[in-house]
Design a protein around this motif. Structure first.
Motif, PDB file in Angstrom:
ATOM      1  N   LEU A  74       0.836  -1.205   0.000  1.00  0.00           N
ATOM      2  CA  LEU A  74       0.000   0.000   0.000  1.00  0.00           C
ATOM      3  C   LEU A  74       0.874   1.259   0.000  1.00  0.00           C
ATOM      4  N   GLY A  75       1.891   1.273   0.874  1.00  0.00           N
ATOM      5  CA  GLY A  75       2.789   2.421   0.898  1.00  0.00           C
ATOM      6  C   GLY A  75       3.565   2.567  -0.393  1.00  0.00           C
ATOM      7  N   THR A  76       4.003   1.442  -0.953  1.00  0.00           N
ATOM      8  CA  THR A  76       4.743   1.483  -2.209  1.00  0.00           C
ATOM      9  C   THR A  76       3.858   2.008  -3.331  1.00  0.00           C
ATOM     10  N   ALA A  77       2.582   1.589  -3.340  1.00  0.00           N
ATOM     11  CA  ALA A  77       1.651   2.089  -4.355  1.00  0.00           C
ATOM     12  C   ALA A  77       1.437   3.587  -4.202  1.00  0.00           C
ATOM     13  N   LEU A  78       1.321   4.061  -2.962  1.00  0.00           N
ATOM     14  CA  LEU A  78       1.122   5.495  -2.727  1.00  0.00           C
ATOM     15  C   LEU A  78       2.309   6.301  -3.250  1.00  0.00           C
ATOM     16  N   LEU A  79       3.513   5.809  -3.032  1.00  0.00           N
ATOM     17  CA  LEU A  79       4.693   6.496  -3.545  1.00  0.00           C
ATOM     18  C   LEU A  79       4.700   6.510  -5.071  1.00  0.00           C
ATOM     19  N   ARG A  80       4.278   5.407  -5.666  1.00  0.00           N
ATOM     20  CA  ARG A  80       4.264   5.317  -7.124  1.00  0.00           C
ATOM     21  C   ARG A  80       3.225   6.237  -7.746  1.00  0.00           C
ATOM     22  N   LEU A  81       2.097   6.387  -7.066  1.00  0.00           N
ATOM     23  CA  LEU A  81       0.983   7.155  -7.641  1.00  0.00           C
ATOM     24  C   LEU A  81       1.155   8.660  -7.481  1.00  0.00           C
ATOM     25  N   ARG A  82       2.032   9.078  -6.596  1.00  0.00           N
ATOM     26  CA  ARG A  82       2.216  10.514  -6.359  1.00  0.00           C
ATOM     27  C   ARG A  82       3.553  10.983  -6.909  1.00  0.00           C
ATOM     28  N   SER A  83       3.541  12.146  -7.505  1.00  0.00           N
ATOM     29  CA  SER A  83       4.751  12.682  -8.104  1.00  0.00           C
ATOM     30  C   SER A  83       5.774  13.017  -7.012  1.00  0.00           C
TER      31      SER A  83
END
Length: 569
Positions: A74-83
């Protein structure tokens, strides 16, 4: 049995199918809704209402498997989705397992706290790692970003830690903690936000809260300093913790409050400085220092050491002990570990011989830097200048004699009426093009009077590079070239002969090292003017003589370009 987060190194296995923030929110809520952390803040609830209604087939199972295997999909996805720009503005740099694990293990081995607080929890990596190690402790996550907070709830729930956890969606600086049974332990990675992005009312808060501890604060401090101060106010004697921050507070003027907190109220135990050439964070070019503390501890010295890589952090052991009085009197803590050199007793600081000044900042080099023979401008406004540090590094000797290879800076007079008619016409055309390009509206131009006058300094007799992955180089400026802010200019305090200037440049060039500068991510070393002025050099009497350097008598040890005390209390 609860799983642990950190063993898998936070790989992104399991995040497939989480392709936008609405889906990420939905996935997190599916974990949270049946657990003990389902009572959301208003901001989180708003996100859930706007989230996707369904996940791709098998996505939830893959996410749960990854979380329980020690990952943070979940944290990795959040980092990927935000610039990177958006994350930078929030100070959101998520901590890798290589740092989370040794810090969590140390926290659990140091004591048995009744409560563990993570001031900037992100997706909950620290609490998920330390929770299974401290099975009786209450876990308290503080996170301002509602989607990150929701991810923390999901991770804690998936690992079975939710029943003894709390998640506060608020600013850590405004947090109030009730009394707890036993000590409170603090762990985390305080957000790194530069002072430019911190509101003035919070800067006032920093000054007031520092004054409450009889300390002074700088408005230039970054957000991590605010979190250290907030922790000092929340904690009680016997509480303890460990934080990872950037390393800049060790040396810079605006890090003084952090140094005083660690040497004083926070009760620093150890400071572990990761080699700046090591990339501690995958998503940010920054340095890293791990600091352990026990509030109220003033008897034991503080251990300070440099660590080659995160692998050397296990146990947070080792380091040279320094008394707190030494730390309070030392402006640059990294200098405590710099190699000791012997200098002649007659040597003085460079600042006694020369003043070091930054070069001129044009605000738009693409506009103000041109060729020396630019036919579109009068020769009278074109001044040869060093515009890049590489122009000094490329020289084979300690002298810049020929300016022909340099670029020119357009140095217009304040009063354009001083130009003859032909020159004025050329300058008018240039200024009109600059206006159309928006140069007049740039930050530096708006603060110049008038905006078109870059106001170059008089040529400095000695020029010096100040930021590179190598020691600075010093050059005798025989060409009388001006300099932009890519290099520093050294101006003698008292008149010096050309021969003395040549000897000074040669000595500085021969004895140059990285000692005395501040080090940034990737091993980039920088010397601010005041730091360069502390380099030790021969006295003016020797510079004006023909005596060999060996004629000066060796004296006491010097650290970082100046005499320094070491150890003691």
């Amino acid at each position: 049995m609860a799983g642990t987060m950190g063993g898998a190194g936070f790989a992104n296995e399991g995040e497939a199918g989480v392709d936008d923030e609405r889906t990420l929110c939905a996935a997190a809520w599916m974990f949270v809704r049946g657990g003990a952390l389902a009572e959301l803040s208003r901001a989180e609830a708003s996100l859930v209402r706007a989230s996707s209604e369904a996940l791709p087939s098998g996505a939830l199972e893959r996410l749960e498997t990854a979380i329980r295997a020690g990952g943070d999909p979940l944290g990795t996805a959040l980092l990927r989705l935000r610039s990177a720009e958006r994350r930078r503005s929030q100070g959101a740099t998520y901590t890798p397992a290589t740092l989370v694990q040794p810090m969590s293990e140390w926290l659990a081995s140091f004591g048995q706290p009744g409560r563990v607080v993570d001031p900037g929890a992100g997706s909950g990596r620290f609490l998920c790692a330390v929770g299974p190690l401290l099975p009786e402790a209450e876990l308290v996550a503080v996170e301002l970003d509602p989607l990150a907070a929701l991810s923390t709830r999901a991770n804690l729930t998936a690992l079975g830690l939710d029943r003894r956890s709390q998640v506060h969606v608020c600013d850590y600086r405004s947090l109030r903690l009730p009394s707890a049974r036993g000590p409170t332990a603090f762990i985390g990675n305080p957000p790194y936000v530069r002072h430019h992005a911190i509101a003035s009312e919070w800067k006032d808060w920093l000054r007031r809260r520092a004054a409450d501890l009889d300390l002074k604060a700088s408005a230039l401090a970054g957000m991590h300093v605010y979190f250290l101060l907030a922790t000092a106010h929340l904690a009680r004697a016997g509480d303890y913790g460990v934080f990872v921050t950037s390393s800049e507070w060790l040396d810079v003027g605006y890090g003084r409050l952090a140094r005083e907190l660690v040497a004083g109220p926070l009760g620093g135990l150890s400071v572990h400085i990761l080699d700046a050439r090591t990339s501690a964070f995958a998503d940010a070019m920054t340095t890293a220092t791990v600091t352990a503390f026990e509030v109220g501890q003033q008897e034991r010295p503080v251990r300070v050491r440099k660590v080659a890589s995160a692998d050397g952090l296990r146990g947070l052991r080792g380091g040279t002990p320094f008394g707190r009085a030494v730390l309070r009197s030392t402006q640059r803590w990294s200098s405590l570990l710099e190699p000791r050199v012997v200098v002649p007793r007659e040597f003085v600081s460079l600042g006694e011989v020369c003043r070091v000044h930054r070069g001129t900042a044009t605000g738009a080099n693409a506009t103000w830097v041109t060729d020396q023979d630019d036919p579109l401008l009068p020769a009278s406004v074109l001044r040869a200048a060093v515009t890049k540090a590489s122009e000094l590094f490329a020289l084979d000797s300690a002298a810049l004699s020929d300016p022909s290879a340099l670029r020119a800076v357009i140095d217009l007079p304040t009063d354009l009426d001083a130009l003859d008619d032909e020159s004025r016409a050329l300058v008018n055309r240039f200024l009109e093009a600059a206006r159309r390009a928006g140069v007049a509206d740039g930050y530096i131009a708006r603060h110049r009077r008038p905006w078109w006058s870059v106001k170059l300094r008089d040529p400095a007799p000695i020029l010096a590079t100040y930021m590179a992955r190598r020691p600075p180089t010093f050059v005798h400026n025989l060409a009388e070239a001006c300099n932009l802010n890519a290099v520093h200019g050294l101006h003698p305090v008292e008149p010096m002969s050309p021969a003395a200037l040549c000897r000074l440049a040669s000595v500085l060039r021969a004895r140059a090292s990285l000692t005395g500068g501040r080090t940034y991510a990737g091993g980039l070393a920088k010397f601010e003017p005041k730091e360069m002025e502390q380099i030790m050099v021969p006295p003016p009497s020797w510079l004006e003589s023909d005596e060999p350097l060996a004629s000066l008598v060796p004296s006491e040890d010097v650290v970082g370009g100046r005499a320094a005390a070491r150890g003691g209390s």
